[in-house]
Design an enzyme around this catalytic site. Sequence first.
Site, PDB file in Angstrom:
ATOM      1  N   GLU A   1       0.822  -1.210   0.000  1.00  0.00           N
ATOM      2  CA  GLU A   1       0.000   0.000   0.000  1.00  0.00           C
ATOM      3  C   GLU A   1       0.855   1.260   0.000  1.00  0.00           C
ATOM      4  O   GLU A   1       0.476   2.285  -0.549  1.00  0.00           O
ATOM      5  CB  GLU A   1      -0.942   0.007   1.206  1.00  0.00           C
ATOM      6  CG  GLU A   1      -2.013  -1.063   1.162  1.00  0.00           C
ATOM      7  CD  GLU A   1      -2.960  -0.888  -0.016  1.00  0.00           C
ATOM      8  OE1 GLU A   1      -3.265   0.267  -0.391  1.00  0.00           O
ATOM      9  OE2 GLU A   1      -3.385  -1.923  -0.577  1.00  0.00           O
TER      10      GLU A   1
ATOM     11  N   ASP B   1      -4.660  12.262  -3.664  1.00  0.00           N
ATOM     12  CA  ASP B   1      -4.335  11.197  -4.603  1.00  0.00           C
ATOM     13  C   ASP B   1      -4.606  11.659  -6.038  1.00  0.00           C
ATOM     14  O   ASP B   1      -4.905  12.837  -6.274  1.00  0.00           O
ATOM     15  CB  ASP B   1      -5.108   9.909  -4.267  1.00  0.00           C
ATOM     16  CG  ASP B   1      -6.614  10.048  -4.458  1.00  0.00           C
ATOM     17  OD1 ASP B   1      -7.066  11.071  -5.007  1.00  0.00           O
ATOM     18  OD2 ASP B   1      -7.345   9.133  -4.042  1.00  0.00           O
TER      19      ASP B   1
END
Length: 243
Positions: free
Chosen positions: A111, A120
């Site tokens: 991750e 993001d």
Amino acid sequence: MKLIENWKLTLIGAWSVRLIALACLISAVPVFVSLVSPGLLGIDPIVFAALAVFVNALAIPARLIAQAGLSDMLREFRADDSGAVSRRSVGVLGTGGVALAAAVIFIGQWEGLRTSAYQDVVGVWTVCYGETKGVKPGDSHTKAECDQMLAQEIGRYEAALDRCLTADVPVGMKIALVSWTYNVGAGAACRSALVRKANAGDLVGACHELPRWNRAGGRVWRGLTNRRLSERNMCLEAIARAA
């Protein structure tokens, strides 16, 4: 004969291992001292004798500590049936302990960790191992806090997977499947051929389904391919150990 799945974690963090290593070191010192001539070391014989007595005296509790640590370790090993296929590993990660710690390490490496909040690729504020719930600009966390967040998420994803995965699976396979579920979502996981194969008793076939899940947005991603292969390896190794 194979290393246990979490050997690095055990080697670094287990007090029994630390104590046994310390005991071995202390026990070796008097042997060295007793074999070396005082003249060669340039030490007064009386000082040398006192040193030898002192170190030998230290070896006594060290010997006791080593025995106690080894006994505890062997007792835990004999009592641990987490690798057995005969017992369904329902919620085994959510209960904490070594299995959850291993899951946090395994999933966390894929991750990626960022301790400060960032946006993001689609503009969602994110922090730690991809956490988005309640994240605001300027948020920051320690690695320990991020690990705790990931552990809680792992427990939730495991619970969601357990609602459709009815097969008996070894813990290492469970970690691999929860890692996959964390990445693709519980809905997709429960509708998959992988879970159907596992529930039908074809655990090896289920493991071999993992590399098929290496696409995002209709294209193959190298990172996803590597992650799926790593999950498959963990899955198959767990089955082999439990056989």
